[in-house]
Design a protein around this motif. Structure first.
Motif, PDB file in Angstrom:
ATOM      1  N   PRO A 177       0.818  -1.195   0.000  1.00 38.91           N
ATOM      2  CA  PRO A 177       0.000   0.000   0.000  1.00 38.91           C
ATOM      3  C   PRO A 177       0.863   1.261   0.000  1.00 38.91           C
ATOM      4  N   GLU A 237      -4.832   4.668  -0.290  1.00 35.77           N
ATOM      5  CA  GLU A 237      -4.108   3.402  -0.191  1.00 35.77           C
ATOM      6  C   GLU A 237      -3.892   2.995   1.267  1.00 35.77           C
ATOM      7  N   LEU A 252      -7.133   1.393   2.220  1.00 34.05           N
ATOM      8  CA  LEU A 252      -7.243   0.066   1.633  1.00 34.05           C
ATOM      9  C   LEU A 252      -6.268  -0.901   2.300  1.00 34.05           C
ATOM     10  N   TRP A 254      -6.924  -4.591   3.472  1.00 35.36           N
ATOM     11  CA  TRP A 254      -6.576  -5.558   2.433  1.00 35.36           C
ATOM     12  C   TRP A 254      -6.177  -6.915   2.995  1.00 35.36           C
ATOM     13  N   GLU A 255      -5.304  -6.937   3.982  1.00 36.55           N
ATOM     14  CA  GLU A 255      -4.845  -8.213   4.527  1.00 36.55           C
ATOM     15  C   GLU A 255      -5.992  -9.017   5.126  1.00 36.55           C
ATOM     16  N   ARG A 302      -8.007 -10.223   1.831  1.00 39.34           N
ATOM     17  CA  ARG A 302      -7.293 -10.895   0.747  1.00 39.34           C
ATOM     18  C   ARG A 302      -7.574 -12.398   0.685  1.00 39.34           C
ATOM     19  N   THR A 323      -5.937 -12.071  -7.766  1.00 39.34           N
ATOM     20  CA  THR A 323      -5.765 -11.307  -6.526  1.00 39.34           C
ATOM     21  C   THR A 323      -4.945 -10.053  -6.772  1.00 39.34           C
ATOM     22  N   TRP A 351      -6.196  -6.118  -6.370  1.00 42.94           N
ATOM     23  CA  TRP A 351      -5.476  -5.108  -5.591  1.00 42.94           C
ATOM     24  C   TRP A 351      -5.250  -3.837  -6.414  1.00 42.94           C
ATOM     25  N   ALA A 372      -8.523  -2.017  -6.891  1.00 47.02           N
ATOM     26  CA  ALA A 372      -8.962  -1.378  -5.657  1.00 47.02           C
ATOM     27  C   ALA A 372      -8.113  -0.151  -5.340  1.00 47.02           C
ATOM     28  N   LEU A 414     -14.752  -6.333  -3.081  1.00 45.83           N
ATOM     29  CA  LEU A 414     -13.541  -7.012  -3.529  1.00 45.83           C
ATOM     30  C   LEU A 414     -13.849  -8.391  -4.098  1.00 45.83           C
TER      31      LEU A 414
END
Length: 301
Positions: free
Chosen positions: A7, A13, A16, A20-21, A24, A45, A49, A52, A67
């Motif tokens: 990020p 970012e 996000l 994200w983690e 994901r 994936t 990312w 997004a 997502l």
């Protein structure tokens, strides 16, 4: 499932990256269930990312659903083209093994929908049916989102999921799976018989109508047709064991189920999963033995 992207420093970012983690595994999970390929799921994936990171997510109320929807849409495009790839694939096709045990490098939402048996059942669904089933029955997405992915009406999406569910239930009823404890018992005995080259012992563990499937993808020597019959399968396994002489055979959790990992000359030679049907006649007997030896599919194990 390292995507190679971190990020950035912008507020978008940073926002996000904080989420994200957490999401994901779901992004990867939906892609793997739809495609049966770790490599393709990793690519999806990464695409999600990037999408997004460049999108305005301020008004997104449910980031996980957003997502997963983006991942499903990208996977759907790949899935439609994958039909041609399947038709030109050399020999039988099996899903790429996905490590799901505690030592797996990448977490994934683990349930029976990532097992090799279930992925093969879903291979019999057409792409819209598979997408609707995975998104609704596995990930719990509303039919409005599913309809957008498939470009159909909401009733149409609901009908696709219902039709897919009936097919899946019918297939599972035809070959109900043995319990986890029974699978562990059978595989433990099987490994011992295989290592000893015990033909009679292997025959006792294989159903008379057992099928042996090897996926070499044309990259290594492998049977390009299914081998039928417990006695015949046992003979092939004993002959292969003597010819290739594995260094060791480990247990591993693959697709949420116990599997055998064969090592030879310092590398993984194959990942083997089994179907053990639970029933009055077939209880404790292997009805399907599936061996992945395509090196491309073993690179991430």
């Amino acid at each position: 499932m390292g995507d190679g992207y971190e990020p950035g420093r912008s507020g978008q970012e940073d926002l996000l990256g904080a989420e994200w983690e957490r999401h994901r595994p779901a992004v990867f999970g939906v892609a793997y269930r739809l495609l049966g390929s770790v490599a393709d799921a990793e690519d999806v994936t990464q695409d999600v990312w990037l999408r997004a990171a460049g999108a305005d997510l301020q008004d997104v109320g449910d980031l996980r659903a957003w997502l997963v929807t983006v991942a499903a849409r990208r996977s759907y495009d790949i899935l439609k083209s994958a039909r041609f790839r399947r038709e030109t694939y050399v020999g039988p096709w099996l899903p790429e093994p996905l490590l799901t045990g505690p030592d797996a490098s990448q977490p994934v939402l683990v349930d029976e929908s990532v097992s090799s048996a279930m992925l093969l059942i879903m291979e019999e669904l057409n792409p819209p049916e598979r997408v609707s089933f995975v998104l609704h029955d596995v990930f719990g997405l509303e039919f409005g989102r599913i309809a957008e992915v498939l470009d159909v009406s909401v009733p149409g999406a609901r009908q696709l999921a219902s039709r897919a569910r009936r097919k899946v239930v019918k297939a599972k009823q035809t070959a109900p799976q043995a319990s986890k404890a029974e699978r562990e018992r059978v595989l433990t005995v099987f490994r011992a018989a295989y290592e000893a080259g015990d033909l009679a012992g292997l025959i006792r563990l294989l159903h008379p109508d057992a099928v042996y499937v090897t996926d070499g993808g044309g990259k290594v020597l492998a049977a390009r047709k299914l081998i039928h019959g417990g006695g015949r399968v046992a003979e092939v396994m004993v002959r292969t064991g003597r010819q290739w002489r594995p260094d060791r055979i480990d247990f591993a959790e693959v697709g949420g189920e116990l599997a055998l990992v064969f090592h030879r000359q310092g590398r993984i030679y194959s990942v083997d999963t089994v179907q053990i049907t639970d029933g009055l006649i077939t209880d404790g007997l292997i009805t399907a033995y599936r061996r992945v030896i395509n090196p491309d599919k073993l690179a991430r194990v």
